[in-house]
Design an enzyme around this catalytic site. Structure first.
Site, mmCIF file in Angstrom:
data_model
loop_
_atom_site.group_PDB
_atom_site.id
_atom_site.type_symbol
_atom_site.label_atom_id
_atom_site.label_comp_id
_atom_site.label_asym_id
_atom_site.label_seq_id
_atom_site.Cartn_x
_atom_site.Cartn_y
_atom_site.Cartn_z
ATOM 1 N N TYR A 105 -6.123 0.761 2.193
ATOM 2 C CA TYR A 105 -5.615 -0.166 1.186
ATOM 3 C C TYR A 105 -6.185 0.284 -0.155
ATOM 4 O O TYR A 105 -7.331 0.003 -0.500
ATOM 5 C CB TYR A 105 -6.035 -1.607 1.525
ATOM 6 C CG TYR A 105 -5.620 -2.629 0.492
ATOM 7 C CD1 TYR A 105 -4.369 -2.599 -0.099
ATOM 8 C CD2 TYR A 105 -6.495 -3.658 0.112
ATOM 9 C CE1 TYR A 105 -3.996 -3.525 -1.044
ATOM 10 C CE2 TYR A 105 -6.118 -4.607 -0.831
ATOM 11 C CZ TYR A 105 -4.872 -4.532 -1.401
ATOM 12 O OH TYR A 105 -4.492 -5.462 -2.342
ATOM 13 N N ASP A 154 -1.031 0.681 2.110
ATOM 14 C CA ASP A 154 -0.572 0.305 0.777
ATOM 15 C C ASP A 154 -1.308 1.210 -0.207
ATOM 16 O O ASP A 154 -2.493 1.022 -0.455
ATOM 17 C CB ASP A 154 -0.878 -1.174 0.528
ATOM 18 C CG ASP A 154 -0.519 -1.627 -0.878
ATOM 19 O OD1 ASP A 154 -0.059 -0.787 -1.679
ATOM 20 O OD2 ASP A 154 -0.711 -2.817 -1.180
ATOM 21 N N ASN A 156 -0.465 1.539 -3.383
ATOM 22 C CA ASN A 156 -0.398 0.929 -4.705
ATOM 23 C C ASN A 156 0.107 1.894 -5.780
ATOM 24 O O ASN A 156 -0.374 1.878 -6.916
ATOM 25 C CB ASN A 156 -1.757 0.344 -5.095
ATOM 26 C CG ASN A 156 -1.825 -1.157 -4.824
ATOM 27 O OD1 ASN A 156 -0.884 -1.894 -5.135
ATOM 28 N ND2 ASN A 156 -2.922 -1.610 -4.229
ATOM 29 N N HIS A 252 5.096 -7.689 1.090
ATOM 30 C CA HIS A 252 5.388 -6.349 1.568
ATOM 31 C C HIS A 252 6.161 -6.449 2.876
ATOM 32 O O HIS A 252 6.055 -7.459 3.598
ATOM 33 C CB HIS A 252 4.099 -5.577 1.873
ATOM 34 C CG HIS A 252 3.236 -5.292 0.686
ATOM 35 N ND1 HIS A 252 3.067 -4.016 0.174
ATOM 36 C CD2 HIS A 252 2.464 -6.103 -0.081
ATOM 37 C CE1 HIS A 252 2.231 -4.063 -0.842
ATOM 38 N NE2 HIS A 252 1.861 -5.320 -1.019
#
Length: 261
Positions: A105, A154, A156, A252
């Site tokens: 993450y 993720d 980002n 998500h």
């Protein structure tokens, strides 16, 4: 093998919605989640047939990752080996006989790129970590057999203009800054393949995250920021790479990978 990754934006919240139904429906060999927002032991999941490995942030209700796997790993790592970067529970890495599986993450650079320096430090450290696993060099100085890496999570960042609905207005913003996109390019150039783009190089309108604001999901004004990447040595073993944008429960949606391995 079937792999699934989902940023659940709070495991306790999505458990009250559809998590167990989604989990059962995928019947994955390895299922990874991000943004658990809980401490280790704070949530008890009954997932028969799966081993569970959790990483949590020191800050309560923040960040966090977990991996649920049918096969018991040879070993599990819960960080990059950097005390500063490892305070937020952003890594679960599992070693299996044929590959490393890394669930990540990635830190958000935040509004006006307030945390961009931290993000750049993370991206460099994460890339080095994954290349180390490939080479059999672990962050604690231990060693393992060199083997390829399957990574997900993720990240980002929307890598290219095709990966978000409105690239023009978002250029330079968090998640679509030149700095973040450049670091993702460095990761790919280091020897990793974006599996979705490998199989769907020109497919548009395929996103994995939608803001809760402005009816973004209903208009598909989304971003593709959730990925499966594999070491280039595995690219010929990629059978399918999917975005399950019909699955709700979080801001998500899950993404998936199938490998012939």
């Amino acid at each position: 093998m079937r792999f699934v990754s989902w940023d659940v934006n709070g495991i306790r919240a999505v458990l009250k919605k559809n998590f167990l139904e989604v989990f059962d429906a995928f019947n994955a060999d390895i299922f990874a989640i991000q943004e658990t927002k809980c401490q280790v032991g704070q949530v008890e999941l009954d997932l028969p047939g799966y081993h569970q490995y959790w990483s949590a942030a020191e800050k309560k209700g923040y960040s966090g990752t977990a991996v649920f796997t049918r096969e018991e790993p040879l070993r599990v790592l819960h960080g990059l080996g950097n005390e500063y970067l490892d305070a937020e529970g952003r890594i679960v890495a599992c070693e299996f006989p044929q590959f490393w599986f890394v669930n990540v993450y990635t830190p958000n650079s935040q509004m006006e790129l307030a945390r961009i320096d931290h993000r750049m430090e993370w991206d460099d450290a994460f890339r080095d970590f994954c290349k180390g696993l490939e080479a059999g060099v672990l962050p604690d100085g231990a060693s393992s057999d060199p083997k390829p890496v399957v990574m997900c999570g993720d990240f980002n960042v929307a890598h290219e203009e095709i990966d978000l609905k409105n690239p023009g207005p978002n250029r330079g913003a968090s998640g679509f800054s030149d700095e973040e996109r450049g670091k993702f390019t460095e990761l790919v150039d280091a020897g990793f393949t974006d599996t979705f783009r490998l199989l769907h190089p020109d497919e548009t309108g395929r996103y994995s995250w939608w803001s809760y604001r402005f009816r973004a999901r209903s208009t598909n004004a989304g971003w593709r920021i959730d990925y499966f990447l594999v070491s280039d040595a595995l690219r010929d073993h990629v059978v399918a790479a999917s975005i399950y944008d019909d699955v709700e429960g979080s801001d998500h949606c899950p993404v998936g990978l199938e490998l012939d391995i």
